[in-house]
Design a protein around this motif. Structure first.
Motif, short mmCIF file in Angstrom:
data_model
loop_
_atom_site.label_atom_id
_atom_site.label_comp_id
_atom_site.label_asym_id
_atom_site.label_seq_id
_atom_site.Cartn_x
_atom_site.Cartn_y
_atom_site.Cartn_z
N LEU A 10 17.52 -15.34 -54.59
CA LEU A 10 16.99 -14.13 -55.19
C LEU A 10 15.62 -13.90 -54.57
N GLU A 11 15.46 -12.78 -53.89
CA GLU A 11 14.20 -12.45 -53.23
C GLU A 11 13.58 -11.25 -53.93
N ILE A 12 12.27 -11.26 -54.07
CA ILE A 12 11.54 -10.06 -54.45
C ILE A 12 10.43 -9.87 -53.43
N TRP A 13 10.18 -8.62 -53.06
CA TRP A 13 9.13 -8.37 -52.09
C TRP A 13 8.48 -7.02 -52.30
N LYS A 14 7.30 -6.91 -51.71
CA LYS A 14 6.56 -5.65 -51.69
C LYS A 14 5.79 -5.57 -50.38
N PRO A 15 5.60 -4.35 -49.88
CA PRO A 15 4.87 -4.20 -48.62
C PRO A 15 3.41 -4.62 -48.77
N ARG A 16 2.89 -5.19 -47.70
CA ARG A 16 1.47 -5.51 -47.61
C ARG A 16 0.75 -4.31 -46.98
N PRO A 17 -0.56 -4.24 -47.07
CA PRO A 17 -1.30 -3.14 -46.42
C PRO A 17 -1.01 -3.04 -44.93
N GLU A 18 -0.72 -4.18 -44.28
CA GLU A 18 -0.41 -4.17 -42.85
C GLU A 18 0.84 -3.33 -42.54
N TRP A 19 1.78 -3.29 -43.47
CA TRP A 19 2.98 -2.49 -43.26
C TRP A 19 2.63 -0.99 -43.25
N TYR A 20 1.81 -0.60 -44.22
CA TYR A 20 1.44 0.81 -44.31
C TYR A 20 0.60 1.25 -43.11
N ALA A 21 -0.15 0.32 -42.52
CA ALA A 21 -1.00 0.64 -41.37
C ALA A 21 -0.23 0.68 -40.06
N LEU A 22 0.99 0.16 -40.05
CA LEU A 22 1.78 0.09 -38.83
C LEU A 22 2.28 1.48 -38.43
N PRO A 23 2.16 1.84 -37.16
CA PRO A 23 2.69 3.14 -36.71
C PRO A 23 4.21 3.22 -36.95
N ASN A 24 4.70 4.41 -37.19
CA ASN A 24 6.13 4.60 -37.51
C ASN A 24 7.05 4.06 -36.42
N ALA A 25 6.66 4.19 -35.16
CA ALA A 25 7.51 3.66 -34.08
C ALA A 25 7.67 2.16 -34.20
N HIS A 26 6.60 1.46 -34.56
CA HIS A 26 6.69 0.01 -34.74
C HIS A 26 7.50 -0.34 -35.99
N LYS A 27 7.38 0.46 -37.03
CA LYS A 27 8.19 0.22 -38.23
C LYS A 27 9.68 0.34 -37.90
N ARG A 28 10.05 1.37 -37.14
CA ARG A 28 11.45 1.56 -36.76
C ARG A 28 11.97 0.37 -35.95
N LYS A 29 11.15 -0.12 -35.03
CA LYS A 29 11.54 -1.27 -34.21
C LYS A 29 11.73 -2.51 -35.09
N PHE A 30 10.82 -2.70 -36.02
CA PHE A 30 10.88 -3.84 -36.93
C PHE A 30 12.14 -3.76 -37.81
N ILE A 31 12.40 -2.58 -38.36
CA ILE A 31 13.59 -2.39 -39.20
C ILE A 31 14.85 -2.61 -38.37
N GLY A 32 14.80 -2.24 -37.09
CA GLY A 32 15.93 -2.51 -36.20
C GLY A 32 16.24 -3.99 -36.10
N LYS A 33 15.19 -4.82 -36.07
CA LYS A 33 15.40 -6.28 -36.03
C LYS A 33 16.05 -6.76 -37.33
N ILE A 34 15.64 -6.16 -38.44
CA ILE A 34 16.23 -6.53 -39.73
C ILE A 34 17.72 -6.18 -39.73
N ARG A 35 18.05 -5.00 -39.24
CA ARG A 35 19.47 -4.61 -39.17
C ARG A 35 20.28 -5.57 -38.32
N GLU A 36 19.72 -6.00 -37.19
CA GLU A 36 20.41 -6.96 -36.33
C GLU A 36 20.65 -8.27 -37.07
N THR A 37 19.63 -8.74 -37.76
CA THR A 37 19.74 -9.99 -38.51
C THR A 37 20.80 -9.87 -39.59
#
Length: 114
Positions: free
Chosen positions: A7-34
């Protein structure tokens, strides 16, 4: 055969909100692969729940997983750390091994560990 729950619970850190959208999309792409490869290990994501408005501490999402072994859980957690999940998300985990109600009752009667 015993199964294990994560059972996981999580919330974004300020670093997530500061990340440019292009980097967020790339990061989420890695999550999808995993997520796509976890089926091979026998892991099953049983559900995701948005919980920010109802949780103490502002936790954003809760995930409920089933795994065939504790080692498979460790592999998921290690993989998340390798690609930087904890850099962008604050997370807490709970892990449990499946037992029957009778096993719990019997162990509780004589004050033993399961």
């Amino acid at each position: 055969m015993a199964t294990y729950t994560l059972l996981e619970i999580w919330k974004p850190r300020p670093e997530w909100y500061a990340l440019p959208n292009a980097h967020k999309r790339k990061f989420i792409g890695k999550i999808r692969e995993t997520l796509g490869t976890l089926d091979q290990s026998g892991a099953k994501l049983l559900g995701l729940w948005r919980c920010r408005a109802t949780s103490e501490g502002g936790w954003d999402v809760m995930a409920y997983w089933q795994f065939p072994s504790f080692q498979a859980i460790e592999e998921l957690i290690d993989g998340n750390e390798k690609f930087g999940w904890n850099r962008y998300f604050d997370q807490k985990n709970m892990v449990g091994k499946s037992i029957t109600a009778e096993e719990w009752c019997s162990a509780s009667e004589i004050d033993t560990e399961l």
